[in-house]
Design a protein around this motif. Sequence first.
Motif, short mmCIF file in Angstrom:
data_model
loop_
_atom_site.label_atom_id
_atom_site.label_comp_id
_atom_site.label_asym_id
_atom_site.label_seq_id
_atom_site.Cartn_x
_atom_site.Cartn_y
_atom_site.Cartn_z
N VAL A 283 37.78 43.15 58.00
CA VAL A 283 37.61 42.01 57.10
C VAL A 283 37.73 42.58 55.69
N GLY A 284 38.79 42.20 55.00
CA GLY A 284 38.97 42.79 53.68
C GLY A 284 40.28 42.36 53.02
N GLU A 285 40.35 42.47 51.71
CA GLU A 285 39.29 43.11 50.96
C GLU A 285 38.40 42.05 50.37
N ILE A 286 37.10 42.30 50.45
CA ILE A 286 36.10 41.33 50.01
C ILE A 286 35.18 42.01 48.99
N GLY A 287 34.32 41.26 48.36
CA GLY A 287 33.39 41.89 47.43
C GLY A 287 33.06 41.03 46.23
N ILE A 288 32.71 41.72 45.14
CA ILE A 288 32.33 41.04 43.90
C ILE A 288 33.00 41.75 42.74
N ASP A 289 33.63 40.97 41.85
CA ASP A 289 34.29 41.52 40.67
C ASP A 289 33.82 40.71 39.45
N LEU A 290 33.05 41.39 38.59
CA LEU A 290 32.54 40.72 37.39
C LEU A 290 33.19 41.26 36.12
N TYR A 291 34.29 41.97 36.29
CA TYR A 291 34.98 42.60 35.16
C TYR A 291 35.77 41.57 34.35
N TRP A 292 36.58 40.78 35.05
CA TRP A 292 37.46 39.85 34.36
C TRP A 292 36.76 38.55 33.98
N ASP A 293 35.96 38.03 34.90
CA ASP A 293 35.45 36.67 34.72
C ASP A 293 34.21 36.47 35.58
N LYS A 294 33.15 35.93 34.97
CA LYS A 294 31.92 35.67 35.72
C LYS A 294 31.76 34.20 36.09
#
Length: 253
Positions: free
Chosen positions: A90-101
């Motif tokens: 299962v991927g790719e999953i996760g959290i990215d707060l670099y570009w936009d919250k």
Amino acid sequence: MIDTHAHIYASEFDNDRDEVVQRALQQGVERILMPNIDLDSIAPMLQTEAAYPDICRSMMGLHPCYVDANVNQTLETVRAWFEKHSFIAVGEIGIDLYWDKTYKAEQEMAFITQLNWAKELNLPVVIHTRDSIEETLGLLEKEQDGSLRGVFHCFGGSLKEAKAINGLGFHLGLGGVSTFKNGGMDKVIPHLDMDYVILETDSPYLAPVPHRGKRNEPAYVSLVSQRIADLRNCSTEDVHKITNKNVNNLFLL
């Protein structure tokens, strides 16, 4: 070697994908594992897997950067693919707060939802984190019931973070960042538990030195392997042996 994270289905490779695969094989890359990112990437990814069935294997998931107001509908479509095709993770999953919250809450919901798919399907997860390691670890700690396994791909963090990730039973994907002179990984890699290390490129992104800033490709995983070997005063054969074993155990290849 196994490149555990490469987007060679991306349009950046449309003009020379065959040559890219051949260069990887010449460097000793046996397998290329491909993470999905959104609904548009599914078709080219599966076409690439079909073109190189002995080399390329696909994953299915929704990347956090593609989470938006339609996330529930998108997740339904992504989930349905697991009934139609065999995926290795299962991927790719996760959290990215670099570009936009903006969609932070939706990202967290999508992450937890997909972690639960992994439990249900007994598949590993491939996790993307950017400016979100604490949030990601916090959610993963709540969801870890002993059955979750996977990798924090593109790891470039501290030894403390590495130990926290390993403590939850998760691997570290080392790629081009490991070769950057200002990346700080020269202080971390010598102290990592190699039983939790796997190799990756994240092609076409984050090319290792001396190709930094150019298009990355799976053949360059050999440069990552060499960097690890140099920092740990061991042979590349040692690196390949243990990382391949880790990959096979994680993805059940």
